[in-house]
Write a protein that holds these residues in place. Structure first.
Motif, short mmCIF file in Angstrom:
data_model
loop_
_atom_site.label_atom_id
_atom_site.label_comp_id
_atom_site.label_asym_id
_atom_site.label_seq_id
_atom_site.Cartn_x
_atom_site.Cartn_y
_atom_site.Cartn_z
N MET A 88 9.76 -22.23 4.76
CA MET A 88 8.36 -22.44 5.13
C MET A 88 7.54 -22.89 3.92
O MET A 88 6.67 -23.77 4.03
CB MET A 88 7.78 -21.15 5.71
CG MET A 88 6.30 -21.24 6.06
SD MET A 88 5.65 -19.68 6.67
CE MET A 88 6.55 -19.52 8.23
N HIS A 139 8.57 -24.55 1.34
CA HIS A 139 8.88 -25.97 1.09
C HIS A 139 8.12 -26.86 2.07
O HIS A 139 7.57 -27.90 1.68
CB HIS A 139 10.37 -26.21 1.21
CG HIS A 139 11.18 -25.72 0.04
ND1 HIS A 139 10.97 -26.18 -1.24
CD2 HIS A 139 12.19 -24.82 -0.03
CE1 HIS A 139 11.82 -25.57 -2.06
NE2 HIS A 139 12.56 -24.74 -1.35
N GLU A 140 8.07 -26.45 3.32
CA GLU A 140 7.36 -27.24 4.33
C GLU A 140 5.88 -27.34 4.03
O GLU A 140 5.23 -28.35 4.35
CB GLU A 140 7.57 -26.61 5.71
CG GLU A 140 9.00 -26.73 6.24
CD GLU A 140 9.20 -25.92 7.52
OE1 GLU A 140 8.21 -25.30 7.98
OE2 GLU A 140 10.33 -25.91 8.04
N ARG A 141 5.32 -26.28 3.41
CA ARG A 141 3.90 -26.28 3.07
C ARG A 141 3.61 -26.98 1.75
O ARG A 141 2.48 -26.97 1.27
CB ARG A 141 3.38 -24.84 3.04
CG ARG A 141 3.37 -24.14 4.38
CD ARG A 141 2.31 -24.71 5.30
NE ARG A 141 0.98 -24.51 4.79
CZ ARG A 141 0.15 -23.52 5.14
NH1 ARG A 141 0.56 -22.64 6.05
NH2 ARG A 141 -1.06 -23.42 4.66
#
Length: 325
Positions: A146, A148-150
């Motif tokens: 998560m 990394h996604e942000r």
């Protein structure tokens, strides 16, 4: 203005503990779980703001929020938001054991968190549970995904390698960071006043790991002024990096750039110091911030050139939960 000691070291990095409570029972830190020994409430959000303001006015730019486990405080997002609003602070990191990380992380990021450190002592779920007392490995891995996604591009993962528990995991960790862009920090097991037998049975020298890395083509990375104590290495074939925190290595203390404040408002000049310096009585009003600054400057006169771990002197530290390591 900059906080500086008699040895020429400048301090622009504060490790701020917001609680001494931890909900894990890691065998190298709290094998019997958290035992409350002090009913003093932790620093309030206003007290935290005054601490951080005083440090910022003296050149501190990086704050690491630690514990115990910071997420046990329900007001952690408010703490992060408050620290982020202090003029001069541009780097806010959090060290966490990852408890319910996917649930909490979005709120922390929205509050202003810029860096994340997560403890993962094994990538094997059974071994992870044996070390920490909790079957939470997947939570941590989901939380990292998560992050990394942000857009987090500076994620650190801490692991304490121990001879009798997870030393055989080194190849698995290396294989993991071939494709996982994190900075994996191997931390030498450190002796405290109550873990001598455990330390003697499980300590692995960081120098031996460093030699393996250099023999395998890893190269030393350049340090930034706000970096922590890790010696960091990179390899062209790996998405991740490796950091080694080796308190028993030669000249470990010469690059010290950080001070510590405990959850009950004590300044600690060294993780292995022989005492804390209480200044909570100066945190009641904004008008006292100048007194806090004077206190910090005076206290630095007592900072020693190095710890005494090599002589078996661990200071007053029985475990690291109360001061964040």
């Amino acid at each position: 203005m900059t906080l500086q000691d008699h040895h020429g070291r400048r301090f622009n990095y504060l490790r701020l503990s917001v609680t001494d409570v931890c909900n894990f029972s890691c065998n190298y830190c709290l094998p019997d779980g958290y035992q409350c020994s002090d009913s003093t409430p932790p620093l309030s959000v206003d007290e935290i703001r005054r601490v951080v303001t005083a440090f910022a006015r003296q050149g501190t730019r990086k704050i690491r929020i630690t514990g115990g486990e910071p997420s046990v405080r329900r007001d952690l997002p408010e703490i992060i938001r408050t620290v982020a609003a202090v003029p001069g602070i541009d780097d806010i990191a959090l060290t966490t054991n990852g408890w319910k990380l996917p649930t909490f992380l979005p709120g922390w990021i929205d509050a202003g968190l810029t860096r994340l450190n997560v403890s993962i002592d094994s990538l094997d779920p059974r071994q992870f549970k044996a070390i920490t007392g909790h079957d939470r490995l997947q939570d941590l891995l989901d939380g990292l995904a998560m992050a990394h996604e942000r857009g987090f591009d500076d994620i650190k993962v801490n692991a304490v390698l121990m001879r009798g528990h997870n030393a055989d995991q080194l190849p698995h960790f290396l294989n993991w960071i071939r494709t996982t862009p994190v900075s994996l920090r191997f931390i030498e097991l450190m002796q405290t006043s109550d873990n001598q037998e455990f330390f003697e049975e499980n300590h692995i020298s960081g120098d031996s790991i460093k030699a393996q890395l250099l023999d395998s083509g890893w190269q030393a990375a350049l340090r930034k002024s706000t970096d922590g104590p890790a010696q960091e290495f990179w390899h062209p074939d790996y998405a991740g990096r490796i950091g080694l925190i080796m308190p028993y290595s030669k000249d470990f203390c010469s690059s010290c750039n950080r001070l510590r404040v405990s959850a009950n408002g004590q300044l600690h000049l060294c993780l292995f110091g022989d005492k804390g310096y209480d200044f909570r009585h100066l945190l009641g009003r904004d008008e006292q911030i100048t007194d806090v600054i004077a206190f910090l400057q005076d206290s630095l006169n007592e900072k020693k050139a190095t710890h005494a771990l090599h002589d078996g002197d661990t200071g007053v530290r029985t475990h690291f939960a109360g001061i964040g390591g």
